[in-house]
Design an enzyme around this catalytic site. Structure first.
Site, PDB file in Angstrom:
ATOM      1  N   GLU A 173      14.806  96.646 151.190  1.00  0.00           N
ATOM      2  CA  GLU A 173      15.771  96.402 152.268  1.00  0.00           C
ATOM      3  C   GLU A 173      15.102  96.885 153.550  1.00  0.00           C
ATOM      4  OE1 GLU A 173      17.742  97.401 155.241  1.00  0.00           O
ATOM      5  OE2 GLU A 173      18.679  98.942 153.981  1.00  0.00           O
ATOM      6  N   ASP A 189      17.672 100.303 148.943  1.00  0.00           N
ATOM      7  CA  ASP A 189      18.416 100.490 150.181  1.00  0.00           C
ATOM      8  C   ASP A 189      17.628 101.391 151.132  1.00  0.00           C
ATOM      9  OD1 ASP A 189      20.913 100.294 151.753  1.00  0.00           O
ATOM     10  OD2 ASP A 189      21.066 102.431 151.329  1.00  0.00           O
ATOM     11  N   ASP A 247      27.349  95.153 154.757  1.00  0.00           N
ATOM     12  CA  ASP A 247      27.520  95.900 156.001  1.00  0.00           C
ATOM     13  C   ASP A 247      27.809  94.998 157.198  1.00  0.00           C
ATOM     14  OD1 ASP A 247      27.287  98.502 155.067  1.00  0.00           O
ATOM     15  OD2 ASP A 247      25.113  98.544 155.286  1.00  0.00           O
TER      16      ASP A 247
END
Length: 525
Positions: free
Chosen positions: A358, A300, A411
């Site tokens: 990511e 992430d 998200d």
């Protein structure tokens, strides 16, 4: 990394249906694996598995190593003989509220007594029992993080679940445990150790079953950890804290697609010099622990390893920050050397570890260079790509095979919600999207799924909400908001919606696009 084209589904375990108010590692999880495997899917992706802290967010966990106790399956505790079936009915009745949302406080209140009852029954077993042998082996093998975590949780209990910087009971002025507290709190320390043993015992069974059916697991490694967590409390020298233990600066990102004022995460930043001096030992243990549960790790906020956005402590938005250099390749190469034998420890090489970068948002050439140096697959999200929100004009033919292609992520809005609430309100964006799909609300989700599956990216993934063509009411998270503004992290899938018709539709698309798992191909022959 990903040797051949494949496909998968993004669904956090808490979003599974089930009788206890929250998805868990029990029968519904095994049934979901079966559904994926029979649909030709090779991957199940989900969010961080740790015990959620502030706002029930899996990205604000109380530990980077521990598992979420709410994911423990009561039915599997019955199978182990640690609960009786008649103990489950009252809990199921208490948690039988809305089927489409998790009420985290209610679930925690209902399930915690089950864990205590299971612990009491476990303690009543003879020391020679196989479960005790397994427990002792687990405790010894996880000592690097487990001792600190269990003590942290026990101290947190006697301090009314307050943030550790406000503790008064059982600690000195620096919030370190007083002499003898480990012995005084031994029953509660043992309880929290037991809960983690149960979690990993159940997760290991689920992972082995998934792998046996040709389904591999992708989980998240959040770049930052919660300030109110065992990792910061026990390893303060590894973080940028002041003398009182408060964060000297906090994490976030500058104004972006999701927020005009940026995203203020408020996590403490790392003291990278201290981490380097320790040989990145904490990070090595962290990645090793995750790979004990997962087949692939999504990194992430990958750009934060090259440079991170540092916001002054006490700021109300993330607008006033600055980019500060991160550890770059040095961190990952240290982890790789520690976990994978290399003939030349000083050589520059692509990582052997199964990591996915990511690489969304504000990406600079040096971030791209870091990703290429490490040889990591990156990400493309069709909701961004089709509108030109981040990358400019989208060209399906130009997608690098070493890419994971998503319709959307946790998200993003659901694809249907994205069309109805965002794209349809902006004629220029709608025109761009219609170069590739018809962009009708009733069909948009599957149009993006089909587009993703037919592109050249080695891995294509869709959130379960898109498979079900759900609107924005089923969105998992709205960045920059809290639970008072939006019911983040609480969406649940209703029982039976992943039916045979949907499975066969996904199977046909997966077969036609050449993404079928070898196991499913063999089953069809």
């Amino acid at each position: 990394m990903i040797a051949q084209p494949a496909a998968g589904v993004l669904l956090h375990p808490t979003s599974l249906p089930g009788p206890f108010g929250i998805g868990d590692m029990g029968p519904e999880a095994f049934q979901f694996v079966d559904w994926l495997a029979d649909a030709g899917q090779g991957f199940w992706q989900f969010l961080p598995l740790g015990p959620p802290g502030d706002g029930d967010s899996p990205y604000q966990s109380l530990s980077a190593f521990a598992g979420n106790p709410l994911l423990i399956s009561p039915e599997m505790l019955v199978e182990d003989g640690l609960l009786s079936a008649d103990q489950l009915a009252p809990v199921s009745h208490t948690c039988d509220g809305r089927a489409d949302r998790v009420d985290f406080p209610a679930v925690e209140k209902a399930k915690n007594p089950l864990l205590q009852w299971a612990f009491d029954r476990f303690n009543a077993l003879p020391a020679s029992h196989a479960l005790h042998v397994s427990f002792d082996d687990y405790r010894d093998g996880q000592a690097m993080w487990l001792n600190d975590f269990a003590l942290f949780m026990a101290l947190r209990e006697i301090n009314g679940e307050q943030a550790w910087t406000r503790w008064q009971e059982g600690v000195d002025s620096n919030r370190r445990p007083l002499p003898g507290m480990s012995e005084s709190l031994r029953p509660r320390i043992r309880f929290h150790t037991f809960v983690q043993w149960v979690f990993d015992r159940q997760w290991d069974a689920l992972r082995r079953y998934a792998n046996g059916r040709g389904v591999r697991l992708i989980g998240d490694l959040p770049i930052y950890v919660s300030h109110d967590g065992a990792d910061v409390w026990a390893n303060r020298e590894l973080f940028q804290l002041d003398a009182s233990g408060q964060a000297a600066a906090v994490a976030g990102v500058p104004p972006d697609y999701f927020s005009e004022t940026g995203q203020l995460w408020n996590n403490p930043l790392y003291n990278w010099d201290a981490n380097r001096q320790q040989g990145y030992r904490w990070w090595i243990h962290r990645v090793r622990g995750l790979l004990g549960r997962l087949d692939f790790i999504r990194l992430d906020h990958f750009r934060g390893y090259q440079a991170y956005w540092a916001v002054p402590a006490g700021a109300t938005t993330a607008e006033q920050g600055q980019w500060v250099p991160g550890p770059g390749a040095e961190l990952f190469e240290a982890i790789d050397r520690a976990m994978v034998a290399q003939p030349d420890a000083t050589a520059k090489h692509h990582l052997c570890l199964p990591l996915i970068a990511e690489n969304l948002g504000y990406i600079t050439p040096d971030v791209d260079a870091l990703q290429q140096r490490l040889g990591l697959p990156g990400m493309i999200v069709l909701q961004f790509a089709l509108t030109g929100a981040i990358e400019g004009e989208f060209d399906p033919a130009a997608i690098d095979g070493n890419t994971v292609l998503y319709t959307g992520t946790h998200d993003n809005n659901t694809t249907r919600g994205w069309l109805e609430e965002e794209v349809s309100l902006q004629p220029e964006q709608l025109q761009r999207v219609r170069r590739f799909v018809s962009a009708e609300p009733a069909t948009i989700a599957w149009e993006l799924i089909e587009l993703a599956w037919r592109c050249s990216a080695h891995l294509a993934i869709a959130p379960a909400q898109d498979l079900l063509q759900l609107g924005s009411q089923s969105r998992m998270n709205r960045p920059g908001t809290n639970t008072a503004q939006h019911p983040n992290w609480s969406w649940r899938m209703e029982r039976g919606v992943l039916n045979r018709h949907l499975q066969e539709r996904l199977l046909r698309l997966t077969a036609d696009s050449g993404r079928m798992t070898p196991e499913r191909i063999a089953a069809n022959q």
